[in-house]
Design an enzyme around this catalytic site. Structure first.
Site, PDB file in Angstrom:
ATOM      1  N   THR A  18       0.326   5.633  -9.913  1.00  0.00           N
ATOM      2  CA  THR A  18      -0.843   6.313  -9.350  1.00  0.00           C
ATOM      3  C   THR A  18      -1.313   7.430 -10.263  1.00  0.00           C
ATOM      4  O   THR A  18      -2.500   7.749 -10.315  1.00  0.00           O
ATOM      5  CB  THR A  18      -0.477   6.854  -7.952  1.00  0.00           C
ATOM      6  OG1 THR A  18      -0.262   5.729  -7.105  1.00  0.00           O
ATOM      7  CG2 THR A  18      -1.566   7.717  -7.357  1.00  0.00           C
ATOM      8  N   SER A  63       4.070   0.638 -10.049  1.00  0.00           N
ATOM      9  CA  SER A  63       5.539   0.561 -10.151  1.00  0.00           C
ATOM     10  C   SER A  63       6.171  -0.267  -9.041  1.00  0.00           C
ATOM     11  O   SER A  63       7.354  -0.583  -9.102  1.00  0.00           O
ATOM     12  CB  SER A  63       6.173   1.950 -10.212  1.00  0.00           C
ATOM     13  OG  SER A  63       6.322   2.509  -8.935  1.00  0.00           O
ATOM     14  N   THR A  96       5.322   6.287  -8.122  1.00  0.00           N
ATOM     15  CA  THR A  96       6.342   6.876  -7.245  1.00  0.00           C
ATOM     16  C   THR A  96       7.194   5.809  -6.550  1.00  0.00           C
ATOM     17  O   THR A  96       8.318   6.090  -6.142  1.00  0.00           O
ATOM     18  CB  THR A  96       5.693   7.747  -6.150  1.00  0.00           C
ATOM     19  OG1 THR A  96       4.794   6.935  -5.383  1.00  0.00           O
ATOM     20  CG2 THR A  96       4.941   8.926  -6.749  1.00  0.00           C
ATOM     21  N   ASP A  97       6.648   4.583  -6.407  1.00  0.00           N
ATOM     22  CA  ASP A  97       7.315   3.613  -5.531  1.00  0.00           C
ATOM     23  C   ASP A  97       8.727   3.229  -5.983  1.00  0.00           C
ATOM     24  O   ASP A  97       9.627   3.099  -5.153  1.00  0.00           O
ATOM     25  CB  ASP A  97       6.461   2.341  -5.404  1.00  0.00           C
ATOM     26  CG  ASP A  97       5.250   2.567  -4.506  1.00  0.00           C
ATOM     27  OD1 ASP A  97       5.212   3.591  -3.797  1.00  0.00           O
ATOM     28  OD2 ASP A  97       4.342   1.720  -4.521  1.00  0.00           O
TER      29      ASP A  97
END
Ligand code: ASP
Length: 327
Positions: A18, A63, A96-97
């Site tokens: 992101t 990600s 972030t995932d």
């Protein structure tokens, strides 16, 4: 006259996320596409006093789609730059995932005697008030800190040890926690306030070589225990093994309840899998705490690793020909 010290030299490796995301409408912080903007462009307008920056694009993906090939490329580039005298530290921009998995993987694969600092964003770069630029500035400041070492992650002015954090919120800018481990540090006025010792990795050159040489990692699946759980998924995987499928499962991580406890039907299937040669570890679906060992445990516990961390650990263990839950 003594010469003034030169700038700290930090390489910024882009992988997407992101932080590199773009939306068609500037106000849209949900309907955007991750991994659109190059890392060189992300660095435009980012200046950290006393730091010389160079960028390199390793990947540009969301990600959630992270895979072994990107991890291999990233580990290889990190190892390359860490070995250069002309580099003082690395920053990795990441979604972030799966940041927690990449951070855990790098912690256990890189002998990071210099800092490797992952950072991210919860809002795309096109948002009216993106969080990425500040996170990136903070991560660069940590990577440029003299004596810094180890794999760390910076998000929303909080610094975590890479092997300890997990994504703990779906929407807040401060989306990570390190559970019982606590914070590594805070960012204050662009400087790191360190609360603990720098992390030390137990990684070896041998492990890195094993990772770089493996075209595919050993297949390890995660299966959860829950009300009404059964052993059917495990049995399906065992059938693939019996049929000698080339990528048949080699390891199972069970996301157990509480202290790694399992529904009796799932436990029976897991014991069948273990008897058939699959390495089975128990972790917990609890947000904090660990699986405490107990005399008579038939399936080893994975300590305080989350199910996704335990999966990475088991892949690395199997690559090295080990089955024990220790790295
Ligand atoms: N799906 C995005 C990613 O992980 C989410 C984010 O970066 O916040 O790449």
């Amino acid at each position: 006259m003594a010469q003034a010290p030169g700038p700290r030299r930090v390489r910024v490796l882009g992988t997407g996320g992101t932080i590199a995301g773009a939306a068609a409408e500037a106000g849209d912080v949900l309907g955007y596409t991750a991994g659109q903007i190059g890392v060189q462009q992300l660095l435009g307008g980012i200046a950290v006093p006393g730091v010389a920056l160079q960028a390199e694009q390793v990947a540009n993906i969301d990600s959630k789609d992270m895979d072994w090939a990107v991890w291999q490329a990233l580990a290889g580039r990190c190892a390359h730059w860490l070995a250069q005298d002309a580099v003082d530290g690395l920053v990795i921009t990441h979604g972030t995932d799966t940041l927690e998995e990449t951070a855990f993987f790098l912690h256990h694969v890189l002998d990071a005697r210099k800092p490797v600092v992952l950072t991210c964003a919860m809002r795309p770069a096109t948002a009216p008030a993106p969080d990425g630029p500040q996170n990136l500035r903070d991560a660069i400041a940590v990577a440029a800190t003299p004596q810094a070492r180890g794999v760390l992650a910076v998000c929303a002015a909080r610094v975590h040890v890479g092997a300890e954090l997990r994504k703990s919120h779906t929407y807040r800018l401060d989306a990570f926690s390190a559970g019982d481990h606590g914070l590594f540090g805070d960012m204050e006025e662009g400087r790191l306030r360190r609360l603990r010792e720098w992390p030390r990795s137990a990684a070896s050159a041998r492990r890195l070589q094993a990772v770089l040489a493996a075209p595919q990692p050993p297949r390890v699946e995660i299966i959860g225990s829950h009300a009404g759980a059964s052993g059917r998924l495990v049995d399906l995987l065992l059938r693939e093994r019996q049929a000698q499928a080339p990528d048949a499962v080699q390891g199972l991580v069970l996301a157990g309840t509480g202290n790694g406890t399992l529904h009796h039907a799932l436990e029976a299937a897991a014991l069948r899998a273990q008897a058939a040669g699959v390495t089975v570890w128990r972790s917990t679906r609890c947000a904090a705490g660990r699986v405490l060992p107990h005399a008579g445990d038939r399936l080893p516990g994975a300590g305080d690793w989350t199910p996704v961390q335990a999966r990475v650990a088991l892949q690395l263990a199997l690559l090295e020909g080990r089955r024990d839950a220790a790295l």
